[in-house]
Design a protein around this motif. Sequence first.
Motif, short mmCIF file in Angstrom:
data_model
loop_
_atom_site.label_atom_id
_atom_site.label_comp_id
_atom_site.label_asym_id
_atom_site.label_seq_id
_atom_site.Cartn_x
_atom_site.Cartn_y
_atom_site.Cartn_z
N GLY A 1 0.78 -1.23 0.00
CA GLY A 1 0.00 0.00 0.00
C GLY A 1 0.81 1.27 0.00
N ARG A 2 1.76 1.38 0.90
CA ARG A 2 2.51 2.64 1.06
C ARG A 2 3.43 2.92 -0.14
NH1 ARG A 2 5.91 0.81 6.30
NH2 ARG A 2 3.90 -0.16 6.69
N TYR A 3 3.78 1.86 -0.88
CA TYR A 3 4.67 2.04 -2.02
C TYR A 3 3.92 2.09 -3.36
CZ TYR A 3 7.96 0.54 1.59
OH TYR A 3 8.67 0.43 2.76
N SER A 4 2.59 2.10 -3.28
CA SER A 4 1.79 2.03 -4.50
C SER A 4 1.25 3.39 -4.93
CB SER A 4 0.62 1.08 -4.28
OG SER A 4 -0.26 1.60 -3.29
N ILE A 5 1.53 4.44 -4.17
CA ILE A 5 0.89 5.74 -4.38
C ILE A 5 1.13 6.29 -5.79
CG2 ILE A 5 0.89 8.17 -3.65
CD1 ILE A 5 1.40 7.07 -0.77
N ILE A 6 2.38 6.28 -6.22
CA ILE A 6 2.70 6.84 -7.54
C ILE A 6 2.02 6.04 -8.64
CG2 ILE A 6 4.54 7.41 -9.15
CD1 ILE A 6 4.32 9.22 -6.65
N LYS A 7 2.02 4.72 -8.51
CA LYS A 7 1.36 3.89 -9.51
C LYS A 7 -0.15 4.18 -9.55
CE LYS A 7 4.36 0.00 -10.51
NZ LYS A 7 4.38 -1.43 -10.83
N ILE A 8 -0.74 4.34 -8.38
CA ILE A 8 -2.17 4.66 -8.32
C ILE A 8 -2.44 6.01 -8.98
CG2 ILE A 8 -4.05 5.29 -6.72
CD1 ILE A 8 -3.00 3.07 -4.86
N LYS A 9 -1.57 6.98 -8.69
CA LYS A 9 -1.72 8.30 -9.32
C LYS A 9 -1.69 8.16 -10.84
CE LYS A 9 1.61 10.74 -10.60
NZ LYS A 9 2.86 11.51 -10.80
N ASN A 10 -0.74 7.39 -11.36
CA ASN A 10 -0.61 7.23 -12.81
C ASN A 10 -1.79 6.49 -13.42
OD1 ASN A 10 1.85 8.55 -12.70
ND2 ASN A 10 3.05 6.67 -12.55
N ILE A 11 -2.31 5.50 -12.69
CA ILE A 11 -3.47 4.75 -13.18
C ILE A 11 -4.68 5.67 -13.27
CG2 ILE A 11 -5.15 2.95 -12.56
CD1 ILE A 11 -2.71 1.39 -11.38
#
Length: 356
Positions: free
Chosen positions: A54-64
């Motif tokens: 979860g904590r390392y997924s923020i940038i990927k979520i932003k891009n998605i």
Amino acid sequence: MNAGGAQRVIINLLKALDKSKFKIKLVLLDYDENQAYLDLIPKEVEIININRRGRYSIIKIKNIIKKEEPDICFATLPQVCKAVMIGHKLSGSNSKVIFRESNYRPKNKMFFLNYILLKLVYSYSDYNIALTEDLKKQIKKQYNISDNKITTIYNPLNIELIQKKIKDSSCSFEQNNFNIVSCGRLSKQKNFSMLIKSIKLIREENINNIVLYILGDGPLKKHLEGLIWKYDLTNSVYLLGYKKNPFKYIANADLFILSSLYEGMPNVILESLACGTPILSTNCPTGPKEILEEDKYGWLVPNDNVEAMSRKIIHLYNNPEEINKKQKKLDLRAERFSINNIVKEYENLFFKVLDK
């Protein structure tokens, strides 16, 4: 998509949402072909694998979010909701955000930073979903959330699927025994140690044909195995591990027991209703009292009380007519939580939020 209540709810929604109205993409932090519920995801639902905690997924979520430009971002489980909140903010998207709280999380049991982050999560979202009225009250008070940003939607129950799975397979318990089933992750929250101790007290009353079967895996497996050996219950308590089809066990039991210290809304109680198996539960926050309407559709005992649990089991063992009387009401209560009813509430909420 590992076995769990929140994951099962998502599976039910993925299957039942009207595909002529909604195009659904499922974003998973962790995707593994061995996960328990993976083969239940409808084929038409595209899976996006982040492959990050979860904590390392923020940038990927932003891009998605920037790439997909969704109308709605819907998330459940705290670590996911936190990451979605930050990723959505960074994306600059105008999409609506809906968060679903899946469990009871009192402030005094949380790290302060976690409390602050969850307060930001529920304040940031356009709408929040609580699983019970009691949980809704707790969230409103604890995070200072206004009435116009939160609603209660119960977990959906796929009655047709459960009854099909009961018919498609069999489970033979010893008919001369009073067979009890309990299931869930072998964790502190589920409090199986209390339940095992209650069986010990029952054995001390020279009642030897009450047998408990626990379905599930988890970190406390060795500890629970130790308790079973310590109390000489190897012929009275069985840890059966995770079962892909728990319903055949529940349906063939004389009684289902939930021993949890706390819940959000326990799916296993709903599933026991659909299986036609009477339910004994701790009166834990939140869910059991609301689902069972006090003692109308089952029985409640004080939370984390070994003596009260053992006494109630013995009482029901000695009074089978009480079990038969409750059993006749269960299918009617199960219908309240049917997937057809609940998915309409979700669809109405999605359109309500979009109309804001």
